[in-house]
Design a protein around this motif. Structure first.
Motif, PDB file in Angstrom:
ATOM      1  N   LEU A   4      42.551  29.299  45.232  1.00 18.18           N
ATOM      2  CA  LEU A   4      42.498  30.504  45.671  1.00 18.18           C
ATOM      3  C   LEU A   4      41.480  30.608  46.897  1.00 18.18           C
ATOM      4  CD1 LEU A   4      42.680  32.225  42.485  1.00 18.18           C
ATOM      5  CD2 LEU A   4      44.366  32.321  44.173  1.00 18.18           C
ATOM      6  N   TYR A  36      37.381  35.712  42.804  1.00 18.80           N
ATOM      7  CA  TYR A  36      37.578  36.613  41.687  1.00 18.80           C
ATOM      8  C   TYR A  36      38.461  37.926  42.130  1.00 18.80           C
ATOM      9  CZ  TYR A  36      34.359  33.655  39.072  1.00 18.80           C
ATOM     10  OH  TYR A  36      33.496  32.611  38.506  1.00 18.80           O
ATOM     11  N   ALA A  37      38.039  38.343  43.261  1.00 22.01           N
ATOM     12  CA  ALA A  37      38.592  39.542  43.642  1.00 22.01           C
ATOM     13  C   ALA A  37      40.157  39.495  43.623  1.00 22.01           C
ATOM     14  CB  ALA A  37      37.915  40.112  44.814  1.00 22.01           C
ATOM     15  N   HIS A  38      40.862  38.461  43.493  1.00 19.84           N
ATOM     16  CA  HIS A  38      42.253  38.365  43.311  1.00 19.84           C
ATOM     17  C   HIS A  38      42.833  39.174  42.173  1.00 19.84           C
ATOM     18  CE1 HIS A  38      43.422  35.721  46.600  1.00 19.84           C
ATOM     19  NE2 HIS A  38      42.160  35.141  46.378  1.00 19.84           N
ATOM     20  N   HIS A  39      41.866  39.302  41.333  1.00 17.87           N
ATOM     21  CA  HIS A  39      42.037  39.874  39.916  1.00 17.87           C
ATOM     22  C   HIS A  39      40.944  40.906  39.752  1.00 17.87           C
ATOM     23  CE1 HIS A  39      44.445  40.773  36.506  1.00 17.87           C
ATOM     24  NE2 HIS A  39      43.246  40.416  35.864  1.00 17.87           N
ATOM     25  N   PRO A  40      41.197  42.188  40.566  1.00 20.70           N
ATOM     26  CA  PRO A  40      40.141  43.113  40.309  1.00 20.70           C
ATOM     27  C   PRO A  40      39.365  43.381  38.822  1.00 20.70           C
ATOM     28  CG  PRO A  40      41.487  43.961  41.838  1.00 20.70           C
ATOM     29  CD  PRO A  40      41.957  42.764  41.059  1.00 20.70           C
ATOM     30  N   PRO A  41      40.121  43.439  37.836  1.00 19.13           N
ATOM     31  CA  PRO A  41      39.639  43.781  36.499  1.00 19.13           C
ATOM     32  C   PRO A  41      38.629  42.637  36.194  1.00 19.13           C
ATOM     33  CG  PRO A  41      41.714  44.264  36.221  1.00 19.13           C
ATOM     34  CD  PRO A  41      41.600  43.470  37.696  1.00 19.13           C
ATOM     35  N   VAL A  42      38.653  41.424  36.631  1.00 18.49           N
ATOM     36  CA  VAL A  42      37.887  40.363  36.395  1.00 18.49           C
ATOM     37  C   VAL A  42      36.502  40.550  37.007  1.00 18.49           C
ATOM     38  CG1 VAL A  42      37.149  37.862  36.781  1.00 18.49           C
ATOM     39  CG2 VAL A  42      39.566  38.711  35.849  1.00 18.49           C
ATOM     40  N   LYS A  44      35.190  43.456  38.087  1.00 17.30           N
ATOM     41  CA  LYS A  44      34.494  44.533  37.278  1.00 17.30           C
ATOM     42  C   LYS A  44      34.040  44.292  36.073  1.00 17.30           C
ATOM     43  CE  LYS A  44      37.649  47.678  40.093  1.00 17.30           C
ATOM     44  NZ  LYS A  44      38.768  48.309  39.907  1.00 17.30           N
TER      45      LYS A  44
END
Length: 79
Positions: A4, A36-42, A44
């Motif tokens: 990624l 990790y920002a590819h999956h924002p909940p992670v 946060k």
């Protein structure tokens, strides 16, 4: 092997951008955070975790920094 890429700041929302800015101030880079920002909940969840660790830590800031330096050296990471 697929990897990624780290997202650019203009590709993330304001909340993630603020987390990246905070990580930049603390660690000098937000590259892993932007991956990790590819999956924002992670992102946060990690931000909340880091805040809790920083707030509830029983270690003095100097000792935490020495631990970071030791870990960086063990991993042959220029910190």
């Amino acid at each position: 092997m697929s990897r990624l890429r780290e997202l650019d700041l203009h590709e993330v929302d304001d909340e993630i951008r603020a987390v990246c800015a905070d990580v930049e101030r603390q660690a000098g880079t937000s590259r892993s955070t932007r991956v990790y920002a590819h999956h924002p909940p992670v992102v946060k969840a990690l931000a909340r975790f880091r805040a809790a660790v920083a707030k509830e830590s029983v270690l003095e800031p100097t000792l935490k920094e020495l631990a970071r330096l030791k870990i960086a050296r063990l991993n042959v990471c220029h910190y």
